[in-house]
Scaffold this motif. Sequence first.
Motif, PDB file in Angstrom:
ATOM      1  N   MET A 586      17.868  52.912  -0.012  1.00 33.56           N
ATOM      2  CA  MET A 586      18.283  52.641   1.156  1.00 33.56           C
ATOM      3  C   MET A 586      17.292  51.341   2.330  1.00 33.56           C
ATOM      4  SD  MET A 586      20.592  54.830   3.720  1.00 33.56           S
ATOM      5  CE  MET A 586      20.925  53.994   5.488  1.00 33.56           C
ATOM      6  N   VAL A 587      15.698  51.411   2.010  1.00 36.63           N
ATOM      7  CA  VAL A 587      15.903  50.480   2.997  1.00 36.63           C
ATOM      8  C   VAL A 587      15.612  48.774   2.077  1.00 36.63           C
ATOM      9  CG1 VAL A 587      13.271  49.443   4.609  1.00 36.63           C
ATOM     10  CG2 VAL A 587      14.576  51.435   4.378  1.00 36.63           C
ATOM     11  N   LEU A 588      14.813  48.469   0.588  1.00 41.06           N
ATOM     12  CA  LEU A 588      15.988  48.267   0.282  1.00 41.06           C
ATOM     13  C   LEU A 588      16.974  47.442  -0.158  1.00 41.06           C
ATOM     14  CD1 LEU A 588      13.889  49.226  -3.504  1.00 41.06           C
ATOM     15  CD2 LEU A 588      12.611  48.295  -1.249  1.00 41.06           C
ATOM     16  N   HIS A 589      17.795  48.273  -0.270  1.00 41.49           N
ATOM     17  CA  HIS A 589      19.294  47.381   0.108  1.00 41.49           C
ATOM     18  C   HIS A 589      19.751  47.000   1.479  1.00 41.49           C
ATOM     19  CE1 HIS A 589      23.514  48.538   1.588  1.00 41.49           C
ATOM     20  NE2 HIS A 589      23.318  47.266   0.403  1.00 41.49           N
ATOM     21  N   ILE A 590      18.816  47.326   2.828  1.00 33.34           N
ATOM     22  CA  ILE A 590      19.103  46.397   4.174  1.00 33.34           C
ATOM     23  C   ILE A 590      18.689  45.189   3.987  1.00 33.34           C
ATOM     24  CG2 ILE A 590      18.211  46.811   6.026  1.00 33.34           C
ATOM     25  CD1 ILE A 590      17.941  49.396   6.085  1.00 33.34           C
ATOM     26  N   ILE A 591      17.267  44.448   2.858  1.00 34.93           N
ATOM     27  CA  ILE A 591      16.659  44.155   2.475  1.00 34.93           C
ATOM     28  C   ILE A 591      17.156  43.205   1.947  1.00 34.93           C
ATOM     29  CG2 ILE A 591      14.749  42.868   1.839  1.00 34.93           C
ATOM     30  CD1 ILE A 591      13.159  45.525   2.580  1.00 34.93           C
ATOM     31  N   THR A 592      18.014  43.473   0.321  1.00 37.13           N
ATOM     32  CA  THR A 592      19.043  42.615   0.044  1.00 37.13           C
ATOM     33  C   THR A 592      20.351  42.527   0.935  1.00 37.13           C
ATOM     34  OG1 THR A 592      18.232  44.147  -1.924  1.00 37.13           O
ATOM     35  CG2 THR A 592      20.588  43.450  -1.921  1.00 37.13           C
ATOM     36  N   ILE A 627       8.599  56.121   6.782  1.00 36.50           N
ATOM     37  CA  ILE A 627       9.259  56.503   8.399  1.00 36.50           C
ATOM     38  C   ILE A 627       9.010  54.622   8.759  1.00 36.50           C
ATOM     39  CG2 ILE A 627       9.024  56.914  10.812  1.00 36.50           C
ATOM     40  CD1 ILE A 627       8.972  59.690  10.105  1.00 36.50           C
ATOM     41  N   LYS A 628       8.108  53.923   8.347  1.00 34.74           N
ATOM     42  CA  LYS A 628       7.148  52.898   9.316  1.00 34.74           C
ATOM     43  C   LYS A 628       7.957  51.820   9.052  1.00 34.74           C
ATOM     44  CE  LYS A 628       4.529  50.202  11.650  1.00 34.74           C
ATOM     45  NZ  LYS A 628       4.689  49.381  13.092  1.00 34.74           N
ATOM     46  N   PHE A 629       8.095  52.125   7.521  1.00 40.50           N
ATOM     47  CA  PHE A 629       8.843  51.200   6.836  1.00 40.50           C
ATOM     48  C   PHE A 629       9.967  50.821   7.307  1.00 40.50           C
ATOM     49  CE2 PHE A 629      10.121  49.634   2.339  1.00 40.50           C
ATOM     50  CZ  PHE A 629       9.984  48.587   2.790  1.00 40.50           C
ATOM     51  N   ALA A 630      11.325  51.702   7.771  1.00 39.48           N
ATOM     52  CA  ALA A 630      12.965  51.631   7.916  1.00 39.48           C
ATOM     53  C   ALA A 630      12.461  51.050   9.698  1.00 39.48           C
ATOM     54  CB  ALA A 630      12.846  52.970   8.549  1.00 39.48           C
ATOM     55  N   ALA A 632      10.580  48.820  10.370  1.00 40.02           N
ATOM     56  CA  ALA A 632      10.013  47.898  11.306  1.00 40.02           C
ATOM     57  C   ALA A 632      11.095  46.538  10.271  1.00 40.02           C
ATOM     58  CB  ALA A 632       8.535  47.534  10.000  1.00 40.02           C
ATOM     59  N   VAL A 633      11.929  47.500   9.371  1.00 31.78           N
ATOM     60  CA  VAL A 633      12.565  46.526   8.704  1.00 31.78           C
ATOM     61  C   VAL A 633      13.843  46.209   9.680  1.00 31.78           C
ATOM     62  CG1 VAL A 633      14.658  46.570   7.130  1.00 31.78           C
ATOM     63  CG2 VAL A 633      11.874  46.924   6.558  1.00 31.78           C
ATOM     64  N   GLY A 634      13.977  47.225  10.728  1.00 32.88           N
ATOM     65  CA  GLY A 634      14.906  47.321  11.392  1.00 32.88           C
ATOM     66  C   GLY A 634      14.799  46.862  12.607  1.00 32.88           C
ATOM     67  N   GLU A 635      13.627  46.165  13.009  1.00 29.56           N
ATOM     68  CA  GLU A 635      12.829  45.329  14.385  1.00 29.56           C
ATOM     69  C   GLU A 635      13.118  44.525  14.055  1.00 29.56           C
ATOM     70  OE1 GLU A 635       8.941  44.965  16.577  1.00 29.56           O
ATOM     71  OE2 GLU A 635       9.302  45.957  15.338  1.00 29.56           O
ATOM     72  N   VAL A 636      13.441  44.255  12.365  1.00 30.31           N
ATOM     73  CA  VAL A 636      13.261  42.042  11.889  1.00 30.31           C
ATOM     74  C   VAL A 636      14.775  42.235  12.051  1.00 30.31           C
ATOM     75  CG1 VAL A 636      13.450  40.710  10.040  1.00 30.31           C
ATOM     76  CG2 VAL A 636      11.111  42.192  11.268  1.00 30.31           C
ATOM     77  N   VAL A 637      15.726  42.732  11.277  1.00 31.95           N
ATOM     78  CA  VAL A 637      16.845  43.023  10.631  1.00 31.95           C
ATOM     79  C   VAL A 637      17.366  42.663  11.972  1.00 31.95           C
ATOM     80  CG1 VAL A 637      18.923  43.459  10.187  1.00 31.95           C
ATOM     81  CG2 VAL A 637      16.741  43.974   8.971  1.00 31.95           C
ATOM     82  N   ASN A 638      17.288  43.310  13.117  1.00 32.11           N
ATOM     83  CA  ASN A 638      18.282  43.510  14.409  1.00 32.11           C
ATOM     84  C   ASN A 638      17.810  42.411  15.539  1.00 32.11           C
ATOM     85  OD1 ASN A 638      19.042  46.201  13.264  1.00 32.11           O
ATOM     86  ND2 ASN A 638      17.715  46.873  14.935  1.00 32.11           N
ATOM     87  N   LYS A 639      16.998  41.575  15.092  1.00 30.98           N
ATOM     88  CA  LYS A 639      16.913  40.657  16.018  1.00 30.98           C
ATOM     89  C   LYS A 639      16.871  39.272  15.791  1.00 30.98           C
ATOM     90  CE  LYS A 639      13.104  43.150  18.991  1.00 30.98           C
ATOM     91  NZ  LYS A 639      11.711  43.389  19.132  1.00 30.98           N
ATOM     92  N   PHE A 757       7.655  41.433   7.410  1.00 32.39           N
ATOM     93  CA  PHE A 757       8.565  42.851   8.611  1.00 32.39           C
ATOM     94  C   PHE A 757       7.206  43.293   9.025  1.00 32.39           C
ATOM     95  CE2 PHE A 757      11.667  42.808   4.860  1.00 32.39           C
ATOM     96  CZ  PHE A 757      12.413  42.571   5.444  1.00 32.39           C
ATOM     97  N   SER A 758       5.717  42.674   8.450  1.00 30.77           N
ATOM     98  CA  SER A 758       4.369  43.684   9.540  1.00 30.77           C
ATOM     99  C   SER A 758       3.143  42.440   9.894  1.00 30.77           C
ATOM    100  CB  SER A 758       3.891  44.185   8.012  1.00 30.77           C
ATOM    101  OG  SER A 758       3.184  43.486   6.824  1.00 30.77           O
TER     102      SER A 758
END
Length: 846
Positions: A586-592, A627-630, A632-639, A757-758
């Motif tokens: 699901m995280v890969l889909h978000i990044i896509t 969990i950290k991965f999801a 971290a991706v959220g932190e970048v995407v949301n901002k 994302f890190s």
Amino acid sequence: MDTKTSQQLSQPLSNSNLAQNIKVEDDRTGMSVETLKRAFSDNLFYVQGKDESNATLHDYYQALAFTVRDRLLHRFIKTGRTYYEENVKVVSYLSAEFLMGRHLENNLISLGIYEKMRQVVNESGLEIEDLIEQEPDPGLGNGGLGRLAACFLDSLANLEMPAIGYGIRYEFGIFHQALRDGWQAEIPDNWLMFKNPWEIARPEDAVEIKLGGHTEAYRDEKGHNRVSWICDRKVKAVPYDTPVPGYRTNTVNSLRLWKAEASEEFNFEAFNAGNYDRAVGEKMSSETISKVLYPNDNTPQGKELRLAQQYFFVSASLQDLIHIHLHIHPDLTNFHDRAAIQLNDTHPAVAVAELMRLFVDEHDIDWDQAWDITQKTLAYTNHTLLPEALERWSVSLFSRMLPRHIEIIYEINHRFLEDIRTWFPDDEELASELSIIEEGADKKVRMANLACVGSHAINGVAALHTELLQKYTLQGFAKLWPEKFFNKTNGVTPRRWVLLSNPRLAKLVTEKTQSDSWLKNLDEMRVLEKFVDDADFCQEWRDIKRKNKITLAAQIKKLKNIDVNVDSIFDVLVKRIHEYKRQHLMVLHIITLYNRIKANPNIDIVPRTFIFGGKAAPGYFMAKLIIKFANAVGEVVNKDPDVRGRLKVVFLPNFNVSLGQKIYPAADLSEQISTAGKEASGTGNMKFAMNGALTIGTLDGANIEIREEAGAENFFLFGLTAEEVYAMKAEGYDPMSYYDSNEELEAVINRIAKGYFSYGDTKLFKPIVDSLLYDDPYMLLADYQAYIDCQDRVSETYKDKDKWTKMSILNSARMGKFSSDRTIKEYCEQIWGIEPVKIDIEQYSQ
């Protein structure tokens, strides 16, 4: 709160004001508003020792809980008495987990007094919702296994089936999950800090549990060879009973949880000698057994504690059942006629050896008869297809902790292997495969094999799961005893997962079915199918979903301080974190989607709110990294200003039953994306669908049956089948070939690998990247493109509100099969052989 009400809440019963304002009834546990008001006042003053001037919200919650519990106790006691007097067969459900959720609200609706209690609480100047929120979730389970056990207890009571649940009263349940810099942090869950008003301690029913030591052979006075277990440690198991009511029935069954205590809590001799630590050492050591749910077993001490926990509650429960049986019957020869015992996974599988020990050593039953009774009594539910999840304990550990049981297991195995070699003389490989003892440098006890050999029934929990058990995981046993195998597709209780979780939807269903009988027969929800083309009904359906999303959005704001768009797709994946459940897909889909926006910030994209929830086992590194991965991706995407709020990523901490009750009704899309052939069943998929969420999923577990019931056109299917997964792995799966041939996938992986994302740290998520590219055991890359294409179809469908609404309605309407009532009926009829028992009590004043 007005003065008159505060006096009623805070003054003793003899107070003239209270006596004048509350009608005294002969029946102190009556159901009238006046009697409930009096009881609420009593319990605040006499039980809590508080009045309006110093009572906290939690004090009021406790007073309300005791008021409700009092109204269960008459039914509770009468239920137990009826089972005893009528000498009925009772099923005992042995489970290491019972994820019950909050009791108060469930008990209010079961008794049919929710609105009356709301009036009582409101007249006290309070809100009942605020008091409900004071109750902690009992942390007695980790996930689906424990929640399933809770649903089954609910259905057993609802169907008026004689039953008791047995487990452990963990002082610190599943840890409270916090997120610190995106990482999971485990905080002790002290759910018993302010006591539990629902439980009743029964110290008079305590039993003794032996551990360690050695065995000695001897001849008894009849000349029979016997064995005595000389233990080096004893622990006391003290039971605590929690009433489990059925919905609008008189049946109130029991959940009996065992607490570990020292046989002698204080060593005066050590104390007087100045050895203060030793004086309380036994108490501390003993109580450790019921201290924490699933201690980390990455250490020898953790493994030892886990085995001790399993034996502790199994032995206590079996001793209890034998004690109850002998109160009625002169001996144990008909034990299997009065008791059915279900082993919920392999955690209680030591019951096979313990029941034999109790019969042979403690009650002098000869081996063959004891074995016949044991097999006829026990039944085993398998919950996994993962070989690594089938418990195995080292023989050396077993020998140290349970010396008599290892002897019994070796004897069972010896006789079993002799039978196999008689039946299949040319198949030594079969004997090796089915042996309870796994040979090697470090011999192991295979608990699943022990459970299969010692039970008369073995069941899977979804059609595909049972098929794969027979074909792969338990193939040899299926060859040996095909008649032992059953499928019992899981279910969930509609009382908690629709009525409590989604009262708006429940009200609509009741209006359209013209009664609330659908809560006892979920198939009645099919009536909703005739309204799918009714524009007013469809709009009301959408309004309910939107209101539920607003409620969840407020919770997200409170927990995470993130604003989400309630008109976006609420795309949800909440369950235990595990690589095979593929949260990282699901995280890969978000990044896509993120990459698409970065390539074209003005792209037309359907807004989505991605919601994660779930806990990782403390010792499971990859799960914690996911969990950290999801996050971290959220932190970048949301901002990112380019995203402009079209995508939001939220990881809700500490997912539990209460949070689930807010999430399931608000979800638009249910993510059930495990690798085909890995998920036994799933029950979250059922909760989502009952509440009108559409499923995107693989042909795995109960997804298959959900799709069959809802209709293929109302399910977003993608990915390899279980057969294709097995075949691809056999042929040699090359994940790198998918990376090399798919530009969009390559861009996703590269963005992760380069540390985007890190904060430029290329090492942080390297274990995930390496796992995907060079191993990919759960075949994310093989399913990636099918998943992305399917998600694109989801977005297109969501644009068509009428089509989406129709699909949503049909999903809810067609979920009758997935009521746990149906599952339990099948167990009762085909495995346990138990029947409903009516509990007759006088009607309370209303």
